[in-house]
Design an enzyme around this catalytic site. Structure first.
Site, PDB file in Angstrom:
ATOM      1  N   HIS A 160     -16.388  77.383 -31.308  1.00 50.58           N
ATOM      2  CA  HIS A 160     -15.388  76.166 -31.529  1.00 50.58           C
ATOM      3  C   HIS A 160     -14.390  76.176 -30.875  1.00 50.58           C
ATOM      4  O   HIS A 160     -13.339  75.471 -31.135  1.00 50.58           O
ATOM      5  CB  HIS A 160     -14.942  76.680 -33.035  1.00 50.58           C
ATOM      6  CG  HIS A 160     -15.777  77.269 -34.232  1.00 50.58           C
ATOM      7  ND1 HIS A 160     -16.729  76.289 -35.289  1.00 50.58           N
ATOM      8  CD2 HIS A 160     -16.063  78.588 -34.532  1.00 50.58           C
ATOM      9  CE1 HIS A 160     -17.323  77.154 -35.849  1.00 50.58           C
ATOM     10  NE2 HIS A 160     -17.269  78.406 -35.533  1.00 50.58           N
ATOM     11  N   SER A 282      -5.481  61.913  -6.378  1.00 46.68           N
ATOM     12  CA  SER A 282      -4.945  60.792  -7.135  1.00 46.68           C
ATOM     13  C   SER A 282      -4.450  59.576  -6.292  1.00 46.68           C
ATOM     14  O   SER A 282      -3.659  60.113  -5.308  1.00 46.68           O
ATOM     15  CB  SER A 282      -4.009  61.090  -8.262  1.00 46.68           C
ATOM     16  OG  SER A 282      -3.247  59.783  -8.707  1.00 46.68           O
ATOM     17  N   LYS A 288      -1.952  65.671  -7.900  1.00 53.00           N
ATOM     18  CA  LYS A 288      -3.185  65.951  -8.524  1.00 53.00           C
ATOM     19  C   LYS A 288      -4.424  66.402  -7.762  1.00 53.00           C
ATOM     20  O   LYS A 288      -4.388  66.144  -6.556  1.00 53.00           O
ATOM     21  CB  LYS A 288      -3.542  64.452  -9.330  1.00 53.00           C
ATOM     22  CG  LYS A 288      -2.856  64.276 -10.414  1.00 53.00           C
ATOM     23  CD  LYS A 288      -2.613  65.151 -11.625  1.00 53.00           C
ATOM     24  CE  LYS A 288      -4.111  65.525 -12.222  1.00 53.00           C
ATOM     25  NZ  LYS A 288      -4.490  64.069 -12.959  1.00 53.00           N
ATOM     26  N   GLU A 295     -17.126  65.932 -13.607  1.00 56.00           N
ATOM     27  CA  GLU A 295     -17.071  64.930 -14.529  1.00 56.00           C
ATOM     28  C   GLU A 295     -18.196  64.022 -14.363  1.00 56.00           C
ATOM     29  O   GLU A 295     -18.851  63.668 -15.164  1.00 56.00           O
ATOM     30  CB  GLU A 295     -15.701  64.202 -14.352  1.00 56.00           C
ATOM     31  CG  GLU A 295     -14.812  65.088 -14.970  1.00 56.00           C
ATOM     32  CD  GLU A 295     -13.256  64.465 -14.827  1.00 56.00           C
ATOM     33  OE1 GLU A 295     -12.275  65.107 -15.343  1.00 56.00           O
ATOM     34  OE2 GLU A 295     -13.097  63.675 -13.745  1.00 56.00           O
TER      35      GLU A 295
END
Ligand code: ARG
Length: 438
Positions: A160, A282, A288, A295
């Site tokens: 979970h 970024s 970043k 992804e």
């Protein structure tokens, strides 16, 4: 577009350019993936025609020589599937006719584009499933090597997404390895399942010639022939769905692995550092470092699922050939292109990412040892439910957090203290052998 194979005479009006473009769809582009298989199958068909007495052996040889020359030229970029053709099937007949005159016009005896495209597609799927199985085994190999090296590295185990029990990097790695071994197995089984030649079933009814279909199938490296001509047509799309299904098993595992990485590389978890080359920056935030590759790897499964839905949707048909079946080609190829491109990146990423040991250890809190403690009490004779309640009552005061001991004592087969990597290595090896003999 030039002349069409099926045009019977000058007076025939036929479709105009707009309609022809619609009929061909993306075929000319997609058929670049099929051309080499079609050339090989055409040569086998020519040899079959010689065996059936339709061509002389010399004629079959002339055809086969020309066909293999086209293959070499196409592979070298010297021959193109230009816009003058409807598809790769008509291109082959046109090239042969241009080079060999009437002999070229004989190649289509006893076959139809229906079995021609079906055999080329089966060869394409066999090739892609072989590559898929090989890549899954490579990924599993990389994971197993690290599992061996990092079997003592503790990390938190989650259910979970809540901290559950101490686990190990070795178990996480070996877990993903076994999944990819399963995927290689499924790819190989699927490959065997569709390893049958439809060539010589023609338009779906056979022909009035004693074609040596079995010999031609063997010549092309198929394990058997599709016996019934109707089945040869009805299985089109259905086998594509299974091939993409085998791919989807791998991209689903890829999705889960990518999910783990994208969580583990956050500042919040901080368990892993991805190799620099797999990260981007970024355009506006100088601070970043983003896991874009991970992804996009995670997003590939959605594209494969889209292809599955598209295939399924195209298959509500009555028996026999329908042009709808052409629409199964694009999702099949799109799925394999996207899936394999993504899977090919995994071995590099998996061998080069870095574990942040201090963050892994810091995430192991004393409460996570509760299940070990309850199980120890149960092994000493206390009924498990009572042990469970006793440990629950002591939760605040649990102090044992010896992760190394917890892992070492987790000896049930497959668990952290007994990963049984040998069993996984053996299974991987057996599949690698099967793949080599294929
Ligand atoms: N491009 C076609 C396909 O993929 C080739 C077969 C055409 N056959 C026909 N009967 N029109 O299905």
């Amino acid at each position: 577009m030039g002349e069409f194979l099926w045009k019977k005479g000058q007076s025939e009006q036929g479709a105009d350019q707009q309609i022809m473009d619609f009929l061909a769809g993306q075929d000319l582009l997609l058929d670049r993936e099929l051309l080499l298989f079609d050339l090989e199958a055409s040569a086998a068909h020519a040899r079959g025609l010689a065996a059936a007495g339709i061509l002389t052996n010399d004629e079959a040889d002339l055809l086969a020589t020309a066909l293999s020359r086209y293959a070499a030229e196409f592979a070298a970029g010297e021959r193109e599937l230009g816009t003058g053709f409807e598809d790769c099937h008509s291109a082959i007949e046109a090239w042969l006719t241009e080079d060999l005159g009437d002999l070229g016009k004989k190649i289509h005896t006893g076959r139809s584009r229906n079995d021609q495209v079906a055999v080329a597609l089966r060869m394409y799927m066999k090739d892609r499933l072989h590559a898929l199985a090989a890549q899954c085994l490579e990924i599993a190999g990389t994971l197993l090597e690290r599992a061996e090296r990092e079997r003592g590295l503790p990390m938190p185990g989650y259910t979970h997404l809540q901290r559950a029990m101490p686990s190990s990097a070795g178990m996480w790695l070996a877990g993903h390895a076994e999944s990819f071994i399963d995927d290689a197995d499924l790819a190989l089984m699927t490959r065997q399942w569709l390893d049958a030649s439809p060539l010589g079933t023609a338009s779906g009814f056979g022909v009035n010639l004693a074609l040596p279909r079995e010999r031609v199938a063997e010549d092309l490296g198929f394990a058997r022939m599709v016996v019934n001509p109707q089945c040869a047509q009805n299985s089109r799309g259905k086998i594509e769905l299974q091939a993409v299904g085998a791919l989807a098993a791998a991209t689903l595992d890829l999705q889960r692995l990518a999910w783990d990485f994208s969580l583990f590389c956050t500042q919040e978890f901080g368990f892993v550092t991805l190799p620099e080359r797999f990260c981007t920056g970024s355009s506006i935030m100088p601070n970043k470092r983003n896991p874009d590759v991970v992804e996009l790897l995670r997003a590939v499964h959605a594209r494969v699922q889209g292809a599955q839905a598209e295939l399924q949707g195209a298959l509500s048909l009555s028996s026999g050939y329908h042009r709808d079946l052409q629409a199964t080609k694009a999702p099949l190829m799109r799925a394999f292109d996207a899936g394999m491109q993504a899977l090919d990146l995994l071995p590099g990423m998996l061998s080069d990412f870095h574990w942040n040991e201090d963050r892994l250890r810091a995430a192991l809190t004393p409460d996570m040892f509760a299940t070990d403690r309850a199980t120890t009490l149960a092994a000493e004779g206390l009924p498990f439910r009572e042990a469970y309640r006793q440990v629950a009552a002591e939760m605040g005061s649990l102090s044992n957090s010896d992760a190394a001991r917890s892992l070492a004592e987790r000896v049930s087969p497959g668990a952290c203290g007994n990963l049984q990597l040998g069993l996984l290595r053996d299974r991987r090896e057996a599949l690698a052998q099967a793949l080599q003999g294929d």
